[in-house]
Design an enzyme around this catalytic site. Structure first.
Site, short mmCIF file in Angstrom:
data_model
loop_
_atom_site.label_atom_id
_atom_site.label_comp_id
_atom_site.label_asym_id
_atom_site.label_seq_id
_atom_site.Cartn_x
_atom_site.Cartn_y
_atom_site.Cartn_z
N LEU A 135 0.86 -1.19 0.04
CA LEU A 135 -0.05 -0.09 -0.06
C LEU A 135 0.94 1.36 -0.05
O LEU A 135 0.68 2.17 -0.90
CB LEU A 135 -0.72 -0.01 0.98
N ARG A 154 -5.02 -4.08 20.91
CA ARG A 154 -4.35 -5.34 20.65
C ARG A 154 -3.46 -5.85 21.91
O ARG A 154 -3.40 -6.95 22.23
CB ARG A 154 -3.76 -5.46 19.48
N HIS A 176 2.61 -9.74 14.35
CA HIS A 176 1.73 -9.43 13.35
C HIS A 176 2.71 -8.25 13.02
O HIS A 176 3.26 -8.40 11.83
CB HIS A 176 0.18 -9.02 14.03
N GLU A 230 4.90 0.74 6.89
CA GLU A 230 5.55 -0.03 8.06
C GLU A 230 7.05 -0.12 8.14
O GLU A 230 7.64 -0.36 9.25
CB GLU A 230 4.99 -1.63 7.71
#
Length: 665
Positions: A43, A337, A429, A453
């Protein structure tokens, strides 16, 4: 070198607008004389390449996959955040900013996060214009659902395949530019070094993964958009090929690596089934909107379930411990999370894990079937519906929202999640750490940028769900295309960058020597042997919880493992052919260096913040204990060996948010 984040002055809400008004621009006629390399086509990389090419730059785009649309962003499931307040439930740019900073445990840069919240609304408009099929409500407006750590519904989604649909949007925008000749696409090419000329990033060395050929590529700027490093743990939700190599190579050439120990453990993954598993599968966090998480209250029931003498559906409500609802009444199953993951680990460590390995809790949709079914019966004017009819109607609604996720679960686990509760367990993750960047998204190497990221910038110590897609697309569509122009405005008279220089010679020589070393080693152990060993050290000693003693051991063990790797690894085949084991060996070699720096960073950070839980620093009721003196970004400078890395600190100041104890109760 002093860290300069280059955050503009002025009020937070005006910083980005004022900054854009003042930076240098490149005239459209000059953009066609400037080359930009983008490494990665997820992305962040896909949106950046498409946008830069649309603006008129010449873009060279690199993917190690066979197609840009195979980038790992395709695996994202649950959604993308944006502060549009379509639900009228009180959302705003400030609230998205606040939730993101609080969710990151006050360990992210305020100005970057506010900018992210500000441009988030533009992303949705951009993607709708590209044809991304977001879910819509009855009236035709875009639908939203809620994710952990927030009290509003701001997550836009396309069933359970949001990442895939957003990536296809960016991919189609890329294809338009490939057809125009503005993007030159290099599939099956892996970046193995960055080339620095006169202190500036001026190109890369890449390996053609099909032929083994080593290639030189020059540009006026290099953008790293290569994703995260979760596979340092061997088992993670990441694609098998996801790696740290591009980010690590720029680190070794002078880019600081920030917060390597910040890892996100995702609470809803399909549990590990045995020792020979090579990856883990994510179940979207969106399931926590409608699923309730529980374990049995009594250990006898746990034992009976494990032995197959009892089914979870046999237990009454009184026999179940809905532990998130019990511990965090305000947020319940929608806590962030890190909180949900630690709570699951605590229950399983106490012996309440419900599968054979003792590492699983239930995610149960029975209450949702009943709630939705009762509502549907009223809508359809069915009087006195039977419990079976209510369940059937409710399941149809859940199937429409999450059908592909339920289908995926059944294929992997061979159990029907409509009839028996799903089993989930936390898994590695996303990684919040990454290459350090300033407000412009530039690393400490001039002309070298990191986005998505691959950089550290927006999520602090814990990423809120549905924020990864938001950051990747914000960086690629709306931030980098502005900030890179400010730098490139000095290059309009530079002309083509030659690859026939001593710097390119030296970088290519270094890459070739390393490859030959691996091929000619003729050791006795496979690459996976070392990767698994590294993963076990990482999970046991730098995983969901860590302590000083374990981290000191991890540093020594990883250092010894790395030494053994270079003596005893066996890489079959040759260098001048398609050789997946060779590609993997290079990636694992980089993980073995990163792993040690990761443990060193975790050792230095004597606090618990977000997903980084130091056992020595917890409150009386087992929550993370943040320490004020660690309100900084750790940015590590490469000095030959991870043990010699030098720590630089970027202090984090909060002028628009009160830093307080993070509570979801």
């Amino acid at each position: 070198m002093a860290l300069n984040s280059k955050v503009p002055h002025g009020p937070l809400k005006d910083k980005w607008t004022d900054y854009k008004n003042q930076i240098n621009l490149v005239n459209p006629a000059n953009k066609r004389h400037i080359d930009v390399i983008v490494v990665g086509t997820g992305l962040a990389g896909g949106s950046a390449a498409a946008t830069l090419a649309e603006l008129g730059y010449n873009v060279k785009s690199f993917a190690y996959q066979d197609s840009p649309r195979r980038a790992h962003s395709i695996a994202a499931q649950g959604g993308i955040n944006a502060a549009k307040n379509y639900q009228g439930d009180g959302d705003s740019t400030y609230r998205l900013f606040y939730d993101t900073v609080k969710g990151g445990d006050y360990r992210s840069r305020e100005a970057n996060v506010y900018r992210l919240a500000e441009v988030s609304a533009n992303i949705i408009d951009q993607c709708v214009a590209q044809g991304v099929p977001f879910a819509r409500d009855y009236g035709g407006l875009l639908d939203n659902r809620s994710f952990g750590g927030v009290l509003v519904s701001r997550t836009f989604y396309a069933k359970g395949q949001t990442g895939q649909q957003l990536l296809l949007g960016a991919y189609s925008a890329m294809n338009r530019q490939i057809a125009r000749g503005k993007i030159e696409m290099f599939n099956r090419h892996e970046m193995l070094d960055v080339v620095v000329v006169d202190g500036k990033a001026r190109g890369i060395i890449a390996r053609n993964l099909v032929t083994g050929e080593i290639e030189r590529h020059s540009a006026h700027a290099v953008v790293i958009a290569s994703g995260g490093y979760g596979n340092v743990y061997f088992l993670s939700t990441n694609a098998m090929g996801s790696n740290v190599t591009a980010g690590w190579k720029v680190h070794k050439k002078g880019a600081y690596f920030a917060n390597p120990c910040y890892t996100q453990i995702h609470p809803t993954c399909i549990p590990r089934s045995g020792d020979y598993q090579s990856k883990l599968t994510l179940m979207s966090e969106s399931l926590r909107n409608d699923g309730r998480i529980w374990v049995p209250k009594n250990l006898e029931d746990v034992k009976a379930i494990r032995e197959g003498k009892l089914k979870p559906t046999d237990l009454t409500e009184e026999q179940r411990d809905y532990y998130l609802e019990r511990r965090y009444p305000a947020f319940g199953n929608l806590v962030p999370r890190d909180v949900a993951s630690r709570a699951a680990k605590e229950r399983c460590d106490a012996g309440f894990g419900v599968n054979a390995t003792g590492e699983a809790v239930y995610l149960d949709f029975a209450a949702s079937f009943e709630r939705y079914g009762s509502e549907q019966a009223k809508i359809q004017n069915i009087s006195n519906p039977s419990p079976e009819k209510i369940k059937q109607l409710g399941q149809e609604i859940v199937r429409a929202k999450y059908g592909n996720l339920f289908q995926m679960y059944e294929k992997i686990v061979d159990e029907n999640p409509y009839e028996t509760p799903m089993m989930i367990y936390p898994a590695v993750h996303y990684t919040m750490g990454g290459v350090w960047v300033d407000y412009n998204l530039m690393t400490t190497i001039p002309g070298c940028y990191a986005i998505g990221e691959a950089n550290f910038s927006d999520h602090g110590a814990n990423r809120l769900g549905a924020s990864a897609l938001m950051q990747g697309l914000a960086d690629g569509y709306f931030v980098l295309p502005y900030t890179i122009g400010d730098y490139l405005s000095d290059d309009i008279r530079t002309g083509k960058i030659s690859t026939d220089t001593p710097e390119f010679d030296a970088a290519e020589k270094e890459v070739s020597e390393r490859i030959n070393l691996l091929i000619n080693n003729k050791g006795t152990h496979s690459v996976d042997y070392y990767h698994k060993k590294l993963g076990k050290i990482m999970w046991d000693k730098c995983g969901m919880s860590r302590n000083k003693e374990g981290l000191e051991e991890a540093i020594e063990e990883i250092s010894a493992l790395r030494e053994d790797f270079w003596k005893n690894v066996l890489v079959p085949g040759t260098a001048n052919e398609y050789n997946e084991q060779l590609a993997k060996a290079g990636r694992v070699a980089d993980f073995l260096e990163l792993g040690e720096l990761f443990a060193k960073d975790a050792l230095v950070r004597e606090e618990s913040a977000g997903g980084h839980f130091r056992e020595e620093y917890q409150t009386e009721d087992g929550e993370a204990k943040r320490m004020k003196e660690f309100q900084f970004v750790s940015a590590w400078e490469y000095k030959g060996e991870p043990k010699n890395a030098v720590l630089h600190k970027e202090d984090l100041a909060y002028e628009n948010i009160e830093v307080k104890e993070r509570s979801y109760k």
